[in-house]
Design an enzyme around this catalytic site. Structure first.
Site, PDB file in Angstrom:
ATOM      1  N   GLU A 164       4.098  -5.548   7.413  1.00 54.84           N
ATOM      2  CA  GLU A 164       3.263  -4.542   8.075  1.00 54.84           C
ATOM      3  C   GLU A 164       3.602  -4.366   9.555  1.00 54.84           C
ATOM      4  O   GLU A 164       3.420  -3.284  10.118  1.00 54.84           O
ATOM      5  CB  GLU A 164       1.774  -4.905   7.916  1.00 54.84           C
TER       6      GLU A 164
ATOM      7  N   ALA B  36       0.852  -1.195   0.000  1.00 54.30           N
ATOM      8  CA  ALA B  36       0.000   0.000   0.000  1.00 54.30           C
ATOM      9  C   ALA B  36       0.882   1.237   0.000  1.00 54.30           C
ATOM     10  O   ALA B  36       2.039   1.188   0.422  1.00 54.30           O
ATOM     11  CB  ALA B  36      -0.877  -0.006   1.250  1.00 54.30           C
TER      12      ALA B  36
ATOM     13  N   GLY C 154       0.592  -5.462   0.321  1.00 57.74           N
ATOM     14  CA  GLY C 154      -0.463  -5.644  -0.683  1.00 57.74           C
ATOM     15  C   GLY C 154       0.038  -6.307  -1.959  1.00 57.74           C
ATOM     16  O   GLY C 154      -0.735  -6.968  -2.660  1.00 57.74           O
TER      17      GLY C 154
ATOM     18  N   GLU D 184      -0.061  -9.836  -1.201  1.00 55.66           N
ATOM     19  CA  GLU D 184      -1.479 -10.210  -1.077  1.00 55.66           C
ATOM     20  C   GLU D 184      -2.126 -10.343  -2.462  1.00 55.66           C
ATOM     21  O   GLU D 184      -2.951 -11.229  -2.692  1.00 55.66           O
ATOM     22  CB  GLU D 184      -2.222  -9.182  -0.227  1.00 55.66           C
TER      23      GLU D 184
HETATM   24  N1  COA Z   1       4.528   3.239  -0.055  1.00 55.60           N
HETATM   25  C1  COA Z   1       4.932   4.432  -0.476  1.00 55.60           C
HETATM   26  N2  COA Z   1       6.126   4.656  -1.033  1.00 55.60           N
HETATM   27  C2  COA Z   1       6.939   3.601  -1.147  1.00 55.60           C
HETATM   28  C3  COA Z   1       6.589   2.308  -0.733  1.00 55.60           C
HETATM   29  C4  COA Z   1       5.310   2.156  -0.155  1.00 55.60           C
HETATM   30  N3  COA Z   1       4.853   0.960   0.215  1.00 55.60           N
HETATM   31  N4  COA Z   1       7.612   1.471  -0.980  1.00 55.60           N
HETATM   32  C5  COA Z   1       8.574   2.218  -1.538  1.00 55.60           C
HETATM   33  N5  COA Z   1       8.170   3.503  -1.634  1.00 55.60           N
HETATM   34  C6  COA Z   1       8.905   4.631  -2.206  1.00 55.60           C
HETATM   35  C7  COA Z   1       9.974   5.151  -1.254  1.00 55.60           C
HETATM   36  O1  COA Z   1       9.398   6.043  -0.320  1.00 55.60           O
HETATM   37  C8  COA Z   1      10.885   5.830  -2.233  1.00 55.60           C
HETATM   38  O2  COA Z   1      10.327   7.059  -2.625  1.00 55.60           O
HETATM   39  P1  COA Z   1      11.263   8.395  -2.723  1.00 55.60           P
HETATM   40  O3  COA Z   1      12.289   8.037  -3.760  1.00 55.60           O
HETATM   41  O4  COA Z   1      10.320   9.456  -3.151  1.00 55.60           O
HETATM   42  O5  COA Z   1      11.855   8.573  -1.362  1.00 55.60           O
HETATM   43  C9  COA Z   1      10.843   4.919  -3.456  1.00 55.60           C
HETATM   44  O6  COA Z   1       9.629   4.203  -3.353  1.00 55.60           O
HETATM   45  C10 COA Z   1      11.975   3.927  -3.505  1.00 55.60           C
HETATM   46  O7  COA Z   1      11.977   3.197  -2.277  1.00 55.60           O
HETATM   47  P2  COA Z   1      13.264   3.095  -1.317  1.00 55.60           P
HETATM   48  O8  COA Z   1      12.776   2.783   0.063  1.00 55.60           O
HETATM   49  O9  COA Z   1      14.148   4.282  -1.493  1.00 55.60           O
HETATM   50  O10 COA Z   1      13.962   1.811  -1.972  1.00 55.60           O
HETATM   51  P3  COA Z   1      14.910   0.767  -1.243  1.00 55.60           P
HETATM   52  O11 COA Z   1      15.450  -0.072  -2.348  1.00 55.60           O
HETATM   53  O12 COA Z   1      15.870   1.431  -0.328  1.00 55.60           O
HETATM   54  O13 COA Z   1      13.940  -0.114  -0.333  1.00 55.60           O
HETATM   55  C11 COA Z   1      11.936  -1.390   0.144  1.00 55.60           C
HETATM   56  C12 COA Z   1      12.929  -0.882  -0.924  1.00 55.60           C
HETATM   57  C13 COA Z   1      10.800  -2.111  -0.602  1.00 55.60           C
HETATM   58  C14 COA Z   1      12.627  -2.341   1.097  1.00 55.60           C
HETATM   59  C15 COA Z   1      11.383  -0.193   0.930  1.00 55.60           C
HETATM   60  O14 COA Z   1      10.953   0.782   0.008  1.00 55.60           O
HETATM   61  C16 COA Z   1      10.208  -0.533   1.804  1.00 55.60           C
HETATM   62  O15 COA Z   1      10.396  -1.095   2.870  1.00 55.60           O
HETATM   63  N6  COA Z   1       8.991  -0.166   1.368  1.00 55.60           N
HETATM   64  C17 COA Z   1       7.784  -0.378   2.165  1.00 55.60           C
HETATM   65  C18 COA Z   1       7.327  -1.808   2.100  1.00 55.60           C
HETATM   66  C19 COA Z   1       6.124  -2.010   2.997  1.00 55.60           C
HETATM   67  O16 COA Z   1       6.169  -1.796   4.187  1.00 55.60           O
HETATM   68  N7  COA Z   1       5.008  -2.433   2.376  1.00 55.60           N
HETATM   69  C20 COA Z   1       3.777  -2.677   3.105  1.00 55.60           C
HETATM   70  C21 COA Z   1       3.001  -1.430   3.181  1.00 55.60           C
HETATM   71  S1  COA Z   1       1.527  -1.607   4.146  1.00 55.60           S
END
Ligand code: COA
Length: 261
Positions: free
Chosen positions: A135, A67, A112, A115
């Protein structure tokens, strides 16, 4: 609609591919994206010319990273609950699509994203794909079916190991656990998904639809009920034109021409 957050293509006749298209945010599911996804699913559900669906993520780094967490900021309870309600409805519709759905997963399939994959019928992954339900790291829990569909898919101990420490599993591990049908190199991912889709095109669309329903719904029913359901489906398929065509084609030593009737 301003942005094209879901790209729809027809890579081969009978197959539609939908691409989550927000690569700068790792294809995180914003509300507009969920809504576009729902429109596409609704359209596919009633389109008999579509026999198989492929889902993939744009950019190569993610299938879907969950999400859009940016929408969660600020303790806006009503909006948060509305999003959860909406995305759950869309995921349920995805699972209920009559056509088989193939998830082609490279990079992150988190929250998601995982999911969504769990609502698909066949998963094809790259070895380095990363699937998880993180989450808990946000102080939250999954809301799009993850706690239940993952547990039913891999059992409670494996689901606990993945969820309770926000552990990501690789595509290779997903294959070992029976989640993924195949692990391929990234450059072969779409072709691998298309090969699976071509396989679906070989069988009667009616049989595909009925077996998909039996697999999904039968798993949640008591065995005697599910077995009765199976018999009822087979009897119905035998009476269809496709059933008679399939039998005749085998005996005539020719390829069947299924019409979905
Ligand atoms: N929601 C919103 N933005 C997200 C996102 C999410 N679920 N996942 C990644 N992004 C965005 C980051 O904020 C970043 O944006 P920015 O460049 O404007 O700062 C961009 O996508 C790239 O992500 P980044 O975190 O810099 O990449 P990374 O390679 O260092 O890490 C992840 C990748 C997937 C490990 C990390 O982005 C992450 O943990 N995301 C959330 C995953 C999550 O918790 N999902 C469940 C949500 S309920």
């Amino acid at each position: 609609m301003s942005e094209n957050l879901i790209l729809r293509e027809a890579p081969i006749p009978g197959v539609v591919s939908l691409t989550f298209n927000r690569p700068d945010k790792l294809n995180a599911l914003s509300t507009p994206m969920v809504r576009q996804f729902e429109s596409e699913i609704d359209a596919i559900a009633t389109d008999a010319s579509v026999r198989a669906v492929i889902l993939q993520g744009a950019g190569g780094k993610a299938f879907v990273a969950g999400a859009d967490i940016a929408e969660y900021r600020g303790n806006r309870t009503a909006a948060f609950n509305a999003y959860q309600f909406e995305s759950r409805r869309v995921f349920d519709k995805l699972e209920a699509l009559p056509q088989p759905v193939i998830a082609a997963i490279a990079g992150y399939a988190l929250g998601g994203g995982f999911e969504i994959a769990l609502c698909c019928d066949i998963l094809v992954c790259t070895a380095s794909a990363q699937l998880g339900l993180p989450e808990g790291l946000l102080g939250l829990s999954p809301g799009g079916g993850g706690t239940q569909r993952l547990t039913r898919a891999v059992g409670k101990y494996m689901a606990s190991d993945i969820m309770l420490a926000a552990r990501r599993i690789s595509g290779e591990r997903a294959f070992q656990l029976g989640l993924a049908a195949e692990v391929v190199a990234e450059q072969e991912l779409l072709e691998a998904a298309l090969t699976r889709a071509r396989g679906v095109l070989k069988i009667s669309p009616l049989a595909a639809r009925e077996m998909k329903r039996l697999i999904r719904q039968g798993a949640d029913a008591a065995l005697p009920t599910a077995l009765a359901f199976e018999q009822e489906v087979l009897a119905r398929l035998y009476g269809t034109q496709d059933g008679q065509e399939g039998i005749a084609a085998f005996l005539d030593k020719r390829k069947p021409e299924f019409k979905g009737e």
